[in-house]
Motif scaffolding. Structure first.
Motif, PDB file in Angstrom:
ATOM      1  N   TRP A   1      -9.926   0.654  -0.879  1.00 17.65           N
ATOM      2  CA  TRP A   1      -9.996   0.719   0.571  1.00 17.65           C
ATOM      3  C   TRP A   1     -11.443   0.857   1.015  1.00 17.65           C
ATOM      4  O   TRP A   1     -12.322   1.172   0.227  1.00 17.65           O
ATOM      5  CB  TRP A   1      -9.122   1.824   1.139  1.00 17.65           C
ATOM      6  CG  TRP A   1      -9.552   3.225   0.839  1.00 17.65           C
ATOM      7  CD1 TRP A   1     -10.335   4.021   1.621  1.00 17.65           C
ATOM      8  CD2 TRP A   1      -9.213   4.013  -0.299  1.00 17.65           C
ATOM      9  NE1 TRP A   1     -10.504   5.253   1.037  1.00 17.65           N
ATOM     10  CE2 TRP A   1      -9.828   5.266  -0.147  1.00 17.65           C
ATOM     11  CE3 TRP A   1      -8.459   3.774  -1.444  1.00 17.65           C
ATOM     12  CZ2 TRP A   1      -9.699   6.281  -1.087  1.00 17.65           C
ATOM     13  CZ3 TRP A   1      -8.343   4.778  -2.374  1.00 17.65           C
ATOM     14  CH2 TRP A   1      -8.953   6.009  -2.191  1.00 17.65           C
TER      15      TRP A   1
ATOM     16  N   HIS B   1      -5.864  -2.247  -0.113  1.00 10.40           N
ATOM     17  CA  HIS B   1      -5.073  -3.151  -0.934  1.00 10.40           C
ATOM     18  C   HIS B   1      -4.759  -2.471  -2.258  1.00 10.40           C
ATOM     19  O   HIS B   1      -5.609  -1.777  -2.816  1.00 10.40           O
ATOM     20  CB  HIS B   1      -5.822  -4.447  -1.186  1.00 10.40           C
ATOM     21  CG  HIS B   1      -5.651  -5.440  -0.089  1.00 10.40           C
ATOM     22  ND1 HIS B   1      -5.846  -6.772  -0.263  1.00 10.40           N
ATOM     23  CD2 HIS B   1      -5.269  -5.305   1.198  1.00 10.40           C
ATOM     24  CE1 HIS B   1      -5.611  -7.415   0.869  1.00 10.40           C
ATOM     25  NE2 HIS B   1      -5.273  -6.529   1.776  1.00 10.40           N
ATOM     26  N   ALA B   2      -3.556  -2.707  -2.756  1.00  4.14           N
ATOM     27  CA  ALA B   2      -3.124  -2.150  -4.036  1.00  4.14           C
ATOM     28  C   ALA B   2      -2.789  -3.305  -4.972  1.00  4.14           C
ATOM     29  O   ALA B   2      -2.195  -4.298  -4.550  1.00  4.14           O
ATOM     30  CB  ALA B   2      -1.908  -1.264  -3.831  1.00  4.14           C
ATOM     31  N   TYR B   3      -3.203  -3.173  -6.225  1.00  3.18           N
ATOM     32  CA  TYR B   3      -2.983  -4.213  -7.220  1.00  3.18           C
ATOM     33  C   TYR B   3      -2.452  -3.582  -8.494  1.00  3.18           C
ATOM     34  O   TYR B   3      -2.827  -2.468  -8.854  1.00  3.18           O
ATOM     35  CB  TYR B   3      -4.290  -4.935  -7.559  1.00  3.18           C
ATOM     36  CG  TYR B   3      -4.963  -5.557  -6.370  1.00  3.18           C
ATOM     37  CD1 TYR B   3      -4.665  -6.856  -5.970  1.00  3.18           C
ATOM     38  CD2 TYR B   3      -5.911  -4.850  -5.645  1.00  3.18           C
ATOM     39  CE1 TYR B   3      -5.289  -7.427  -4.881  1.00  3.18           C
ATOM     40  CE2 TYR B   3      -6.538  -5.421  -4.553  1.00  3.18           C
ATOM     41  CZ  TYR B   3      -6.225  -6.698  -4.174  1.00  3.18           C
ATOM     42  OH  TYR B   3      -6.845  -7.249  -3.086  1.00  3.18           O
ATOM     43  N   SER B   4      -1.609  -4.319  -9.189  1.00  3.91           N
ATOM     44  CA  SER B   4      -1.082  -3.866 -10.463  1.00  3.91           C
ATOM     45  C   SER B   4      -1.498  -4.858 -11.532  1.00  3.91           C
ATOM     46  O   SER B   4      -1.308  -6.061 -11.386  1.00  3.91           O
ATOM     47  CB  SER B   4       0.444  -3.781 -10.393  1.00  3.91           C
ATOM     48  OG  SER B   4       0.946  -3.268 -11.599  1.00  3.91           O
TER      49      SER B   4
ATOM     50  N   LEU C   1      -0.206   4.601  -0.463  1.00  2.00           N
ATOM     51  CA  LEU C   1      -0.871   5.879  -0.195  1.00  2.00           C
ATOM     52  C   LEU C   1      -0.809   6.247   1.279  1.00  2.00           C
ATOM     53  O   LEU C   1      -0.700   5.386   2.143  1.00  2.00           O
ATOM     54  CB  LEU C   1      -2.329   5.817  -0.659  1.00  2.00           C
ATOM     55  CG  LEU C   1      -2.538   5.443  -2.124  1.00  2.00           C
ATOM     56  CD1 LEU C   1      -4.021   5.363  -2.443  1.00  2.00           C
ATOM     57  CD2 LEU C   1      -1.839   6.422  -3.043  1.00  2.00           C
TER      58      LEU C   1
ATOM     59  N   TYR D   1      -6.153   0.886  -6.453  1.00  2.00           N
ATOM     60  CA  TYR D   1      -6.046   1.040  -5.008  1.00  2.00           C
ATOM     61  C   TYR D   1      -7.461   0.973  -4.448  1.00  2.00           C
ATOM     62  O   TYR D   1      -8.311   1.767  -4.836  1.00  2.00           O
ATOM     63  CB  TYR D   1      -5.407   2.384  -4.659  1.00  2.00           C
ATOM     64  CG  TYR D   1      -4.134   2.646  -5.427  1.00  2.00           C
ATOM     65  CD1 TYR D   1      -2.918   2.172  -4.959  1.00  2.00           C
ATOM     66  CD2 TYR D   1      -4.163   3.333  -6.633  1.00  2.00           C
ATOM     67  CE1 TYR D   1      -1.749   2.393  -5.662  1.00  2.00           C
ATOM     68  CE2 TYR D   1      -2.989   3.561  -7.351  1.00  2.00           C
ATOM     69  CZ  TYR D   1      -1.793   3.083  -6.859  1.00  2.00           C
ATOM     70  OH  TYR D   1      -0.646   3.300  -7.567  1.00  2.00           O
TER      71      TYR D   1
ATOM     72  N   ASP E   1      -3.003   0.399 -12.276  1.00  2.00           N
ATOM     73  CA  ASP E   1      -2.838   0.102 -10.860  1.00  2.00           C
ATOM     74  C   ASP E   1      -4.172   0.444 -10.208  1.00  2.00           C
ATOM     75  O   ASP E   1      -4.798   1.447 -10.565  1.00  2.00           O
ATOM     76  CB  ASP E   1      -1.733   0.941 -10.228  1.00  2.00           C
ATOM     77  CG  ASP E   1      -0.343   0.527 -10.686  1.00  2.00           C
ATOM     78  OD1 ASP E   1      -0.189  -0.615 -11.152  1.00  2.00           O
ATOM     79  OD2 ASP E   1       0.575   1.350 -10.586  1.00  2.00           O
TER      80      ASP E   1
ATOM     81  N   TRP F   1       0.835  -1.200   0.000  1.00  2.00           N
ATOM     82  CA  TRP F   1       0.000   0.000   0.000  1.00  2.00           C
ATOM     83  C   TRP F   1       0.870   1.250   0.000  1.00  2.00           C
ATOM     84  O   TRP F   1       1.602   1.511   0.950  1.00  2.00           O
ATOM     85  CB  TRP F   1      -0.908  -0.011   1.226  1.00  2.00           C
ATOM     86  CG  TRP F   1      -1.888   1.101   1.270  1.00  2.00           C
ATOM     87  CD1 TRP F   1      -1.851   2.191   2.092  1.00  2.00           C
ATOM     88  CD2 TRP F   1      -3.066   1.249   0.479  1.00  2.00           C
ATOM     89  NE1 TRP F   1      -2.937   3.004   1.859  1.00  2.00           N
ATOM     90  CE2 TRP F   1      -3.694   2.437   0.864  1.00  2.00           C
ATOM     91  CE3 TRP F   1      -3.649   0.482  -0.524  1.00  2.00           C
ATOM     92  CZ2 TRP F   1      -4.872   2.882   0.294  1.00  2.00           C
ATOM     93  CZ3 TRP F   1      -4.829   0.924  -1.094  1.00  2.00           C
ATOM     94  CH2 TRP F   1      -5.420   2.110  -0.686  1.00  2.00           C
TER      95      TRP F   1
END
Length: 187
Positions: free
Chosen positions: A70, A58-61, A49, A68, A66, A47
């Protein structure tokens, strides 16, 4: 007794191998903690930010974006939007600050209604000019579940409807929905 040059070389190589294995084990443990890459190729990452302005999520690429995501528990409780949910640009701005990614983001136009699984919310595309004069597009998404808000920032080329659709489908995927449901358990 003197240690031969060959023995010193073996010791150095052994220490280097142990160090390399330790780094590999640390990286593997970190990746396991983040979670697996899903079948569509979305990979989790740490994460990035500020948790002062948005709760950790959670962050995903993916291939083009990308994402983000929450959850803000009781995110609509104090603003009076709870019965209406996220239904306009002003409510979206209160729920998602896309400027967490870059303070230069400005809206491209008005937002629009969006459905993520069975939840309804609002989305809006933003743009800013980078230092090299190229344009960077992003999208803010917010949907409500009762008075809780599920927020997302999609960082990628949000001008392209096909790419936006791919990101929206990811928000509906098991990868994201299982995490959201775990966060909402007991509410």
């Amino acid at each position: 007794m003197a240690i031969s040059r060959q023995t010193r070389l073996y010791i150095v190589l052994g220490v280097a191998q142990v160090a390399a294995l330790a780094v590999l084990a640390w990286f593997a443990e970190r990746q396991v903690a983040l979670g697996p890459t899903d079948k569509l190729g979305w990979r989790p990452f740490t994460w990035p930010l500020s948790t002062e302005r948005a709760p950790a999520g959670h962050a995903y690429s993916g291939e083009d974006h990308d994402v983000y995501v929450w959850l803000t528990l009781n995110g609509l409780g104090s603003s009076g939007d709870c019965p209406k949910g996220i239904a306009n640009d002003a409510a979206l701005e209160r729920a998602v600050d896309i400027r967490l990614l870059d303070p230069r983001f400005e809206p491209v136009g008005p937002g629009e209604r969006l459905r993520v699984t069975d939840l309804v919310g609002w989305t809006r595309v933003y743009v800013h000019r980078r230092n090299n004069k190229s344009l960077r597009y992003g999208e803010a998404v917010a949907v409500s579940y009762k008075c809780d808000v599920i927020s997302a920032i999609i960082d990628g080329d949000a001008r392209d409807p096909a790419k936006r659709k791919t990101a929206h489908e990811f928000l509906e995927s098991n990868t994201v929905q299982v995490w959201i449901n775990k966060q909402l358990e007991g509410r």
